[in-house]
Design an enzyme around this catalytic site. Sequence first.
Site, PDB file in Angstrom:
ATOM      1  CE  LYS A   1     -18.543 -69.466 -41.822  1.00  0.00           C
ATOM      2  NZ  LYS A   1     -17.142 -69.205 -42.229  1.00  0.00           N
TER       3      LYS A   1
ATOM      4  CG  ASP B   1     -10.389 -72.024 -41.306  1.00  0.00           C
ATOM      5  OD1 ASP B   1      -9.371 -71.369 -41.042  1.00  0.00           O
ATOM      6  OD2 ASP B   1     -11.094 -71.823 -42.309  1.00  0.00           O
TER       7      ASP B   1
ATOM      8  CG  ASP C   1      -6.340 -77.372 -35.148  1.00  0.00           C
ATOM      9  OD1 ASP C   1      -7.187 -78.277 -35.210  1.00  0.00           O
ATOM     10  OD2 ASP C   1      -5.127 -77.553 -35.372  1.00  0.00           O
TER      11      ASP C   1
ATOM     12  CE  LYS D   1     -26.988 -64.902 -44.818  1.00  0.00           C
ATOM     13  NZ  LYS D   1     -26.638 -63.931 -45.886  1.00  0.00           N
TER      14      LYS D   1
ATOM     15  CG  ASP E   1     -14.066 -73.117 -36.270  1.00  0.00           C
ATOM     16  OD1 ASP E   1     -13.972 -71.877 -36.221  1.00  0.00           O
ATOM     17  OD2 ASP E   1     -14.386 -73.738 -37.304  1.00  0.00           O
TER      18      ASP E   1
ATOM     19  CB  CYS F   1      10.340-100.668 -64.886  1.00  0.00           C
ATOM     20  SG  CYS F   1      10.283 -99.727 -63.343  1.00  0.00           S
TER      21      CYS F   1
ATOM     22  CD  GLU G   1     -16.294 -64.101 -47.167  1.00  0.00           C
ATOM     23  OE1 GLU G   1     -15.411 -64.554 -46.423  1.00  0.00           O
ATOM     24  OE2 GLU G   1     -17.201 -63.341 -46.755  1.00  0.00           O
TER      25      GLU G   1
END
Length: 688
Positions: free
Chosen positions: A117, A39, A41, A294, A43, A437, A178
Site C-alpha cells: 500500500k 494517518d 490518528d 485483492k 484511522d 574530551c 499512485e
Amino acid sequence: MTENPPENFAQLRRTWNELAEQVRYHRDLYYNGQPSLPDSDFDALFSRLQRLEEEHPELAVPDSPTKEVGAPVAQQSTFGNVEHLQRMLSLDNVFDEQELRDWLAKTPSPRYLTELKIDGLSIDLVYRHGRLARAATRGDGRVGEDITANAMVIGDIPHQLKAAVDHPLPAVLEVRGEVFIPIGDFAEVNAQRIADGGKPFANPRNAAAGSLRQKNTEDVKKRRLRMICHGIGYTEGFSPATQHEAYLAMSAWGLPTSPYTQAVESSDEVVARVNYWAGHRHDAIHEMDGLVIKVDDIAEQRAYGSTSRAPRWAIAYKYPPEEVTTKLLDIRVGVGRTGRVTPYAVMEPVFVAGSTVSMATLHNPSEVKRKGVLIGDTVVIRKAGEVIPEVLGPVVEMRDGSEREFVFPERCPDCGAKLAPAKEDDADWRCPNARSCPGQLSARLTYLAGRGAFDIEALGEKGAQDLIRSGILRDEGALFNLTEDDLLRSQVYTTQKGTVNASGKKLIRNLEQSRNTDLWRVIVALSIRHVGPTAARALAGRYHSLPALISAPVEDLAETDGVGPIIAQSFKDWFEEPWHRDIVDSWAASGVVMEESAADQVKQTLEGLTIVVTGSLEGYTRDSAKEAIISRGGRASGSVSKKTDFVVVGENAGSKEARARELGLRILDEKGFDELLENGAGNLPPAA
C-alpha cells in the site's frame, strides 16, 4: 430504526456530528497534502465514526463521510474538473490478523494478489489508442482535478504506450496508480524547497500531494515524482481475466508496475505475506503503511461487488504507525566517539512503534536547516523497529510564531574545545580534543564494549561515563588493567557500603574473557574513523596481524577488497598519532590478541563474491549468515542487482528471489549455501 430515548438520541447525534465534522476536516487536509494528524490518528477517528454508525444505523445518513471516497474537489480550484470514466473507490481497512482472517473467510478465492500500500497520491490516467489523453486526481471518486500537464513531466508516466505482440493496445484504457516521492530523494526535495524560500514538507506523501497541484510544470520536475500502477478502470478493447494479467499487459505497454506484488493461494499465505512485510517495511523504495489483498480473478471481483466507497473484493491491512507528531522542546548536541558533535531533538514523550521516545537524532547542523525544524515546532517523527527515532520535519501549519531557530554551539559541551568541521566541505562539526574530551572517551569505551567489538556485557554507557569522570581511566588504554581496587572509586560499580558490587565483579571477569577475541574485533574497538566491521574483517582476513597491518604501505591496504583509499588512509593516519600507539601497546601488554594463529584463520572461500540471503534459513539467523559470508572474504549485500553473484533463498523469500530470477542470477538453497561457504564457487553447478 433503533429505539432511543429522545435525550439519548440527541446526544448521539451531537457526537456523530462532531466526529463527522472532524473526519471531513482532516480528510480534506490530507487529500490536499496538508494533514495535521498522523494517518494512524485519522484511522482511529474514522473507525470511531464507523462503529457509532454500526451500533446506531439511524445515524448513517447518505452523505456520511463513511460512505464517501476521497474529498470533494474545491470549487475554486486552479485546475479544471473532470469526471472519471469509471468511479475510483477507496479501500476498507483491517488492523490485526483476526480481522484479516474474518475478511478472508467471507471473501474466499483460489488466488489473491498481495500488493504494498503505497503512501502517495492516487492518480487516474486515460489513454486513447495508446496516447495519454488525460490525467486527474481522485477527488471524490467521481470528479477529480485535471492535472494532465503535471503528469506529462513525471518520467514514469509514458506519453505513448508501446505496442506489444501479446497485448494489443486498447482503444481506451483508464489506469489507476499512485504518485510518490522515493524515500531516498525526499531530503533533497526538501532541501531544494527551503533553498527556494519555501516551507519544508513533513513527509514524502505530503510532498507528492503538493507537487501534483503545482501551477508551474518546472516546479513539478524538481520534486522527483515517481508512479506505480495498481489497477484499471474503464476499458475498450481490453478484457483481462485476472488482475495479474492486467499488470502483465500494463508492464508490456511500458507502464510502471510494482516489483513487490506476489500471488498467493491460501489464507495462511496471505497472513505470511503480511507478517513478512511487517518486518521489511523499509525495503521498498517508497513509503508504505500496509499490504493490500485483492481477489485476482476479475469475474470474482464483479461477483463480490462494492459498497458506496470500497470494493468488497479487496482489503488493506494497515500496520501499526511508525510516524507520530509531538512537540519539539529543545535541540541539544552530543559528542560521539570520533569527535562528531551531533544535534538531537528533545521532545514531549510520545509512544511510537512499540516504545515511548523523547529524543531523536538530527544528524548535523546542515540537516537541521535542511529539515526546516524550529524549536517549539510540532514535528513528525518516525521510529522503524529498533532504529533510532528520526525527526522527519515540522508541521508548518501548526506554528504560532513562538518558534525559534537552533543555533549550533561554538564550543564542545563536554570539554569546551572550539568546534569546527574537519574539512572545509565536511557537513559534520567535530571536537578536536580526541585524547581527553570526556564525551569522546566515554563514547569510545561504550563502543568498544559493544557486541561488534569486545562484547563486554558489564560495560554500558553509564559505566563508561563513570570510569572516565571519576578519573579511574584516563583513556581506553588502561581498560584491561582494571582491578577491583580501582573500581572502589566508582559510583556505578560499588555498593552503598563502598564495596565492589556484582556488576563490578562481572566487569573484571568480562575483561579477562574478552582479551582473547577475533583480530577484526580489536580493530573495530580502536574507533578508527571509517573503519567499521566490514573493513576490519577484510583487513584482518588479509594480514592476520595488527603489527603487519601497521607496517603495510597505504597503497597495499587500499587494494584490500572492501577497503579502498579513503579507509586505508584513515587507518594509516590513526597510527601516526603517538598516543594511539600507546593504546595498542597497552592492550598488547595486557594480553589482548594482536594476531591470528593459523588455526583461527577462516578459509577465504568467498573472496570477491557478492551474496544476498533472503528468507528464513534453518541453520542460520540473519546475522550469522552475514557473519559467515563476511568472515570468508565475501560481501553480504541487502539488495539484488546485476553485480550479485549468488542469491541464497530460504522460506518466505520475497521480491528479492523474484528479482534474482528476473536477472538470471545463480540461486542457492541452504545446502548449496553450506557448500559455497566450505568450498567456494568452483564446485557448484553453473547457473541454469
